[in-house]
Design an enzyme around this catalytic site. Structure first.
Site, PDB file in Angstrom:
ATOM      1  N   HIS A   1      -2.324   3.497   7.967  1.00  0.00           N
ATOM      2  CA  HIS A   1      -3.111   2.308   7.888  1.00  0.00           C
ATOM      3  C   HIS A   1      -1.989   1.074   7.802  1.00  0.00           C
ATOM      4  CE1 HIS A   1      -5.704  -0.706   5.823  1.00  0.00           C
ATOM      5  NE2 HIS A   1      -4.665  -1.200   5.590  1.00  0.00           N
ATOM      6  N   GLU A   2      -0.538   1.155   7.001  1.00  0.00           N
ATOM      7  CA  GLU A   2       0.182   0.243   7.060  1.00  0.00           C
ATOM      8  C   GLU A   2       0.910   0.036   8.445  1.00  0.00           C
ATOM      9  OE1 GLU A   2       0.254  -2.032   4.710  1.00  0.00           O
ATOM     10  OE2 GLU A   2      -1.217  -1.187   3.603  1.00  0.00           O
TER      11      GLU A   2
ATOM     12  N   HIS B   1      -0.709  -2.195  10.644  1.00  0.00           N
ATOM     13  CA  HIS B   1      -0.304  -3.678  10.355  1.00  0.00           C
ATOM     14  C   HIS B   1       0.978  -3.759  11.164  1.00  0.00           C
ATOM     15  CE1 HIS B   1      -3.244  -5.050   7.529  1.00  0.00           C
ATOM     16  NE2 HIS B   1      -3.117  -3.960   6.756  1.00  0.00           N
TER      17      HIS B   1
END
Length: 683
Positions: A472-473, A476
């Site tokens: 997920h990160e 980003h």
């Protein structure tokens, strides 16, 4: 201290402008900020003193060129203040908070600057601008108007005072939370109390205790959210209860770190500011400049999902209670601290999966290299080379250079994986340097997680949730790395708050993608791949426990909205009572399924950037689920698909309306049906 002796006031000699943290000391930061504030104000003054009429070049582009030193100093500092907040850094942060707020207002509320921006905006249809330039004019005008630049001088003075107070209080909230979280870490005397944890987890707990001078003890640190990964494994019910109780006490113990009066004052001041700016509530103020448009639109979505989620959670609880009644010699009513443990029993009974037993297949380095990086290479052609010659801000952070498919380098990726007392909870991405063609800068981005550090010689074995967080990160990070824009205003993840989670959520899809999973999910000792039958059962569990997961998230999202819908006349003297009433209103006041974040440790909204915006995760997930369907329909993990996603969505950064960018990628607006199916909420 002279300017020449302050490394923050000189361009870094390191690659990509990476700050040389080896030479930066805490006492360098405040003088550097003061010098940067002064330089930025001189730059703004040179714009407003131009005698000729405002043009795009002498006003908007000049504004984009300004503040480069401040951006450099701020990115360097805030990276450290979140990830390595020593007492010296915390002291700087406390002094800086009101100074930064005052400076931002001095620029954003500058009447002469706003007049020039207005003049350019008024002639927008008559200017020969490219789409990025046109959108830049629109955004500067909208953001300055939204911030209060059109107010009279008296109102601006009041607004500036409110912003400084709020900045200081947000800083206090974060400091209190860090202190209380560290203080409430749960100490155990014996390994028997932690029966169920693996040898590696026990090693990490022993190391954490030793680092605090508690030799012979075991310490379980608390994550940011209400629950805890260990609750799924701990067989001792009292140990589970102690961990959950400690988690839920944070910031509400009548001590010096009590966040209740802090958050109540934050709510009051935000409501006062919203009224001054012409809005009925802080939620109305925030959502007016997001894709949602209004708190009513947010409420409609949350209520649409809350009822089905609560019903699913109730059915899940009944299944857990049946397990307790069948297996315990002295049955008891299921409580919040029991949920994860018995959920694993149900998961095992239904799907023959023991989540904790999967950890040997998720060794951190392999997940990173052969999972996260591998998927990015297959999709986008990018590769990663570790740069041990480049220093990060902490010895535990690692630096990687990122290359395009043709071998050309274009940025740095920094991973800071492990937890420590000086790091705030949760996981996040932030830039240290933002890409901009105007400034000639390339991206440097950081991912922070909070994985327990094992003992010397022990492998770092991740939970499936931690694997998910890393993917997920990294989504980003890809957004920050791939955005290729002219103007720094649009760099990286500078998009609407309720859109920013979308790319990171999309990147989670590759975790169980066969080609990716088979490459990284290998037993750390034997290299044995994860059994295909287990993989199929994992996929079959995608809607499992979604009633609980969705309910705890929606409870937090609604709690955020409830706090920020109150007006200036509201007198709130009991935080717990306010929470209970708000959750009762939406039908999610279930003590067995507590909100993912209670108010006193809800850092996203009281010290982060998500006030009245925590709904963003589910709002963005509509786009995410729809996009996952697109990838599946179009061949999945291919360069063609990756290039389309990179060029039409990630690559534009904030340089166009995000929903327009989505339509350009998808060919239509997103549909909600894939999200409802994913979360098991179909009628």
């Amino acid at each position: 201290m002279t300017d020449a002796s302050n490394p923050l006031l000189q361009p870094s000699s390191l690659a990509y402008g990476l700050p040389d943290y080896r030479t930066i000391r805490p006492e360098h930061y405040l003088p550097a900020f003061r010098a940067a504030f002064e330089e930025h104000l001189r730059e703004i003054s040179r714009i407003t003193m131009v005698r000729s009429m405002p043009t795009f070049e002498n006003t908007i582009e000049a504004l984009e060129r300004s503040g480069e030193l401040l951006d450099r100093v701020a990115h360097a500092f805030y990276t450290v203040s979140s990830a390595d907040a020593t007492p010296e850094i915390q002291a700087v942060d406390e002094q800086l908070a009101p100074l930064m707020a005052a400076h931002q207002d001095a620029v954003t509320l500058d009447s002469a600057l706003y007049w020039r921006v207005e003049q350019v905006h008024a002639q927008l249809d008559h200017l020969e601008l490219d789409p990025e330039q046109r959108y830049l004019v629109e955004r500067h005008h909208r953001e300055m108007s939204h911030a209060g630049a059109a107010l009279d001088d008296e109102a601006k003075a009041h607004l500036t005072m409110l912003n400084q107070q709020l900045s200081t209080l947000s800083n206090t909230f974060e400091r209190n939370l860090l202190n209380d979280t560290n203080d409430l870490a749960v100490v155990f005397d014996t390994a028997e109390e932690l029966d169920g944890l693996s040898a590696g987890e026990l090693s990490a707990a022993a190391r954490a205790a030793q680092e605090r001078g508690l030799d012979g003890k075991l310490l379980i640190a608390l994550p940011l959210f209400t629950g805890h990964p260990s609750l799924a494994q701990l067989r001792d019910r009292e140990s589970r209860r102690r961990i959950m109780a400690a988690s839920r006490q944070r910031g509400s113990r009548d001590n010096t770190d009590d966040n209740r009066p802090v958050l109540v004052e934050i709510v009051r001041l935000r409501a006062e500011r919203a009224k001054l700016l012409g809005y009925a509530s802080h939620a109305a103020y925030v959502t007016a400049d997001e894709t949602a448009g209004s708190p009513e639109a947010v409420e409609r979505m949350l209520r649409q999902l809350a009822g089905p989620s609560a019903r699913n959670a109730k059915a899940e609880r009944e299944a857990l209670q049946a397990i307790v009644d069948e297996t315990e010699s002295t049955p008891f009513p299921i409580e919040a601290h029991d949920w994860a443990f018995y959920t694993e029993k149900v998961r095992s009974a239904r799907y023959d999966i023991d989540s904790s037993a999967l950890r040997p297949w998720f060794e951190a380095e392999r997940v990173l290299q052969d999972g996260v990086f591998f998927a990015a290479t297959r999709l986008y052609g990018v590769t990663f080379t570790e740069r041990t010659d480049l220093p990060a801000y902490h010895p535990g952070a690692r630096v990687f250079e990122v290359h395009n498919a043709d071998g050309s380098p274009f940025g740095l990726y920094i991973l800071d994986l492990y937890t420590r007392d000086s790091k705030r909870g949760g996981a996040w991405m932030n830039p240290i340097v933002s890409q901009s063609q105007l400034r000639g800068t390339a991206p440097v981005v950081v991912n922070n997680l909070n994985v327990p550090l094992p003992g010397d010689g022990e492998p770092t074995l991740l939970t499936l949730d931690e694997v998910t967080t890393l993917f997920h990160e990294f989504g980003h990070a890809l957004h920050g790395l791939f955005a290729t824009v002219t103007y720094p205003h649009f760099a990286g993840t500078n998009v609407f708050r309720d859109f920013v989670e979308f790319p990171s959520q999309v990147n989670e899809m590759w975790i169980l993608w066969p080609e990716v999973l088979d490459n990284y999910a290998r037993h750390y000792e034997t290299d044995e791949p994860l059994d295909p039958a287990i993989v199929e059962r994992l996929r079959a569990t995608e809607t499992f426990d979604q009633g609980h997961a969705t309910s705890e998230y929606l409870a937090a999202a609604w709690l955020d909205q409830a706090w920020h819908l109150v007006g200036t006349s509201a007198a709130i003297d009991d935080v717990a009572a306010f929470e209970a009433a708000a959750l009762e209103d939406i039908g999610l006041n279930d003590p067995v399924v507590p909100t993912r974040y209670s108010s006193t440790y809800f850092a996203h909204v009281f010290s982060g950037g998500y006030s009245a915006g925590y709904y963003s995760y589910i709002w963005s997930e509509v786009l995410d689920a729809d996009t996952v369907d697109w990838f599946r329909e179009n061949g999945g993990l291919t360069r063609e698909n990756g290039d389309r996603f990179r060029q039409r969505l990630l690559g534009v950064g904030g340089s166009k309306d995000p929903l327009e960018a989505y339509r350009d990628f998808r060919g239509r607006d997103a549909e909600i049906a894939p999200l409802l199916k994913r979360r098991g909420l179909e009628a």
